[in-house]
Scaffold this active site. Structure first.
Site, mmCIF file in Angstrom:
data_model
loop_
_atom_site.group_PDB
_atom_site.id
_atom_site.type_symbol
_atom_site.label_atom_id
_atom_site.label_comp_id
_atom_site.label_asym_id
_atom_site.label_seq_id
_atom_site.Cartn_x
_atom_site.Cartn_y
_atom_site.Cartn_z
ATOM 1 N N HIS B 202 -13.748 -22.671 79.414
ATOM 2 C CA HIS B 202 -14.212 -21.366 79.549
ATOM 3 C C HIS B 202 -14.944 -20.725 78.374
ATOM 4 C CE1 HIS B 202 -13.716 -17.872 82.301
ATOM 5 N NE2 HIS B 202 -13.238 -17.092 81.361
ATOM 6 N N SER B 206 -19.603 -24.036 82.130
ATOM 7 C CA SER B 206 -20.061 -25.365 82.438
ATOM 8 C C SER B 206 -21.427 -25.735 81.936
ATOM 9 C CB SER B 206 -20.401 -25.435 83.930
ATOM 10 O OG SER B 206 -19.101 -25.174 84.509
ATOM 11 N N LYS B 228 -20.067 -22.337 97.687
ATOM 12 C CA LYS B 228 -20.688 -24.045 97.577
ATOM 13 C C LYS B 228 -19.433 -24.899 97.472
ATOM 14 C CE LYS B 228 -24.128 -26.532 94.998
ATOM 15 N NZ LYS B 228 -25.241 -26.498 93.873
ATOM 16 N N ASP B 229 -18.446 -24.397 96.892
ATOM 17 C CA ASP B 229 -17.232 -25.733 96.400
ATOM 18 C C ASP B 229 -16.798 -25.679 97.948
ATOM 19 O OD1 ASP B 229 -17.774 -26.005 93.956
ATOM 20 O OD2 ASP B 229 -16.027 -24.470 93.162
ATOM 21 N N GLU B 272 -3.076 -50.992 92.767
ATOM 22 C CA GLU B 272 -4.008 -50.305 93.538
ATOM 23 C C GLU B 272 -5.611 -50.199 93.135
ATOM 24 O OE1 GLU B 272 -2.217 -47.572 96.002
ATOM 25 O OE2 GLU B 272 -2.432 -49.845 96.148
#
Lengths: 321, 390
Positions: B202, B206, B228-229, B272
């Site tokens: 923060h 970004s 958008k997310d 896995e």
């Protein structure tokens, strides 16, 4: 590169277009070479995905994503054929008439050695049998219950809530009755074996004479689908072994198919509901995706149709000296 | 003033996910953060529901899971979602990391979110491993045996420490109980780390695909990036529903539907899919201790990315050589993943050793060299004309 990142900065011809016609960056730029175009990327992705899907369809296995296995091919046993079971399709349920016949095969043949611990009589209700049929079958079995008021255990006829009776009281008894081999519980057998239903069907119908050079241990039988080839269980399904209520000819392949479908249901009793809910989920989610695509485009139209103008300082009025 | 800004708690929400200014040029590669948050939330909710019906006992664990699958209302769906979201969690975290590598998100001033992210990755693998043990099928028991045995490679205290972890002399009831306890606890530690991941992000916000400051042109999170997310969240749900409803066991191993049996080793023990690349590194190093160190080192070397990449630009968009190197790394990663799934025999042993060496050399040699070459070519072309003439 700059034109892709800041199309509106570079292209002075950027139009302030109406909301519904907001255009996206690289399409409007004629200078993008074909190999970097969205058409080329889309086509090659489609080609790659399509050829993988086609390979998978032809050979039943993916060339790039093999099943994780630390075994050599011989140790795994022969790979089972993909058989055309009715319930394989995304829109298909189990064939419930087949589950009912398969239960009969399990009851009359398999249950002599194999338990089915996770299935209660109530599970059959509405799947392969009516309530009355299931109750009647449960009552034929005596269960130990108790202790009663005197502290004694007692025998009583089975109820719908009771689980299928096991053929042997414990593992040692099962091994003693089968020459040292332990017949596995069949409740989850379809999910617990590589190849699933295809494997079970292939195994049941795959018994044959051992090829030259293969030596089997005492009391073992040859089955190419079984890992290692030597299996303690002998071939059990022969034509006409059971007599079906619905008149279906009881060939050995028919019985193998029916019991495989029954065991597949026993392993995945939620199967029919799961696929139905899958269709519902995909309808709802694809609608929501479409709406979200529209809303995003709508909300972003202000940013996407911005016109950024560089306003240079005006040149001096008197010109160069 | 709007309550969203005046209330001290809501103001935080506002500053993180509503008014938070974001670069306008973020691509869809910046969507994985929100997808990972959705994954964590889903895992905690479905996990709490599963814990209401699960019994951590070697005699009852397998049966209680089958009880969930058959008798609990929609229990099969809750369990299949929990098992498959675990896979999506790793798909998204690998893509999130790949985004960070490609666009230089690890560089200053975002070294802290990157470092916390690497710790989150390691913790996630531990949690996933602990969870895989809980159904107590054959692969649970023997996977747990193999992984916990690695601890015995620790010099001097190895054996004692392994038995301390087991609470006995092999994987047993005490082990299952503590694994359940930790599998319930650690996701909340992970959630706290994820909060720190966002706190430290923060400060500077970004990065963006161009690798240059986006301060001149930012837009608020809401409505732009919220909506958008949302698109990728629904696309994720479509993929998840397809897997859960049509092929719920595709990514699992059939042996885990066989109850755990300490007297019988399964013919093959494979982890896995998301652990396969690191499992391949472990197997490629013949020495046990070095193998474990190599496997952990393969994860932790990501912490050194801000030091190893000394190229002056941020991200690979304007650095063609780094871009090629990035795809080489992706190739090595998938090669290791394939090798981890294969039987330990030739040619996979030799290829595995080469791929393991390539993995580490990529970090300690290729990356610094490319950075140096880029910097010197940048200096060469941008030097003042007077110095070039000399």
């Amino acid at each position: 590169m700059l034109s892709q990142a800041f199309p509106r900065l570079v292209s002075r011809a950027a139009r302030v277009s109406p909301i519904g016609k907001a255009r996206f960056s690289s399409q409007s730029s004629p200078s993008v070479p074909f190999l970097a175009s969205k058409t080329a990327i889309g086509t090659s992705t489609l080609l790659a995905a399509g050829s993988l899907a086609w390979y998978n369809h032809l050979y039943g296995t993916s060339s790039l994503l093999p099943e994780a296995s630390a075994n050599s091919a011989a140790e795994n046993g022969m790979h089972p054929t993909t058989w055309p079971f009715e319930h394989y399709g995304p829109f298909e349920t189990f064939n419930h008439a087949s589950i009912r016949r398969g239960y009969q095969v399990y009851r009359e043949v398999c249950s002599a050695c194999h338990s089915l611990d996770r299935i209660a009589w109530r599970n059959l209700v509405g799947v392969s049998h009516t309530v009355d049929e299931a109750k009647a079958m449960a009552e034929e079995v005596e269960y130990t219950d108790g202790p009663n008021d005197e502290g004694e255990m007692f025998q009583r006829p089975g109820k719908l809530a009771d689980y299928m009776p096991a053929p042997y009281p414990n593992e040692e008894a099962a091994r003693a009755g089968n020459g040292g081999g332990l017949p596995p519980d069949l409740s989850l057998i379809v999910k617990a074996r590589h190849g699933n239903a295809d494997y079970i069907y292939s195994l049941l119908t795959g018994y044959c004479d051992p090829p030259a050079g293969v030596k089997l241990a005492e009391g073992m039988n040859y089955n190419p689908y079984f890992p290692g080839g030597g299996i303690a269980m002998a071939r059990v399904l022969f034509d006409g072994l059971v007599e079906y209520d619905d008149g279906t000819p009881a060939t050995s392949s028919q019985m193998a198919k029916d019991v495989t479908v029954f065991l597949n249901w026993a392993a995945e009793p939620e199967h029919d509901q799961r696929k139905k809910m899958g269709l519902q989920a995909l309808m709802i989610l694809s609608t929501l995706t479409a709406i979200s695509l529209y809303v995003k485009r709508f909300k972003w139209s202000y940013l996407k149709t911005r016109k950024i103008v560089y306003d240079p300082p005006k040149p001096a009025r008197h010109g160069p000296l | 003033m709007r309550v969203l800004k005046s209330n001290s708690l809501l103001a935080l929400v506002n500053s993180y996910i509503s008014d938070s200014p974001q670069p306008v040029n973020l691509s869809y590669a910046w969507n994985f953060g929100s997808l990972l948050a959705i994954c964590l939330g889903t895992q905690i909710v479905t996990g709490v529901l599963l814990a209401m019906h699960y019994t951590p006992s070697v005699d009852l664990a397998f049966i209680s899971v089958e009880h969930i699958m058959r008798d609990v209302n929609y229990g099969w769906m809750i369990r299949y979602i929990h098992a498959n979201v675990a896979s999506f969690f790793f798909i998204f975290v690998y893509l999130h990391i790949a985004r960070g590598l490609y666009y230089g998100s690890y560089k200053a001033p975002r070294i802290m979110p990157w470092s916390i992210g690497v710790i989150i990755l390691v913790l996630m693998m531990a949690i996933a491993f602990l969870g895989y043990v809980l159904p107590y099928g054959q692969m649970s028991l023997w996977g747990a045996t193999v992984i916990t045995n690695m601890l015995s490679a620790i010099p001097w205290i190895g054996t004692d420490f392994t038995q301390f972890i087991w609470g006995g002399f092999s994987v047993n009831n005490a082990t299952l109980n503590r694994f359940f306890s930790l599998h319930y606890l650690l996701p909340f530690v992970l959630a706290a780390l994820a909060a720190m991941h966002m706190l430290t992000l923060h400060t500077h916000g970004s990065s963006n695909p161009e690798g240059i400051s986006a301060n001149p042109d930012k837009a608020p999170m809401h409505p732009y990036y919220i909506f958008k997310d949302l698109i990728t969240i629904f696309l994720f749900f479509i993929a998840l529903a397809t897997l859960v409803m049509y092929a719920p066991n595709l990514l699992g191993h059939s042996d885990n539907y066989i109850p755990a049996n300490p007297m019988q080793t399964p013919p093959s023990i494979v982890p896995e899919w998301y652990l396969l690349p690191f499992y391949a590194i472990l197997r490629s190093i013949p020495n046990k201790l070095l193998g474990v160190v190599g496997m952990l080192g393969a994860l932790l070397i990501l912490l050194a990315m801000p030091l190893l990449d000394d190229g002056r630009g941020r991200g690979d968009v304007h650095r063609p050589a780094s871009r090629v190197a990035f795809w080489v790394f992706v190739g090595i990663f998938f090669l290791l993943m394939f090798l981890g799934s294969q039987h330990a025999e030739e040619p996979y042993i030799t290829v595995g050793a080469v791929a393991t060496a390539a993995y580490f050399l990529w970090f300690v040699m290729l990356l610094p060299i490319i950075g140096m070459m880029e910097n010197s070519s940048f200096d060469g072309t941008n030097a003042p004309a007077s110095s070039q003439a000399v």
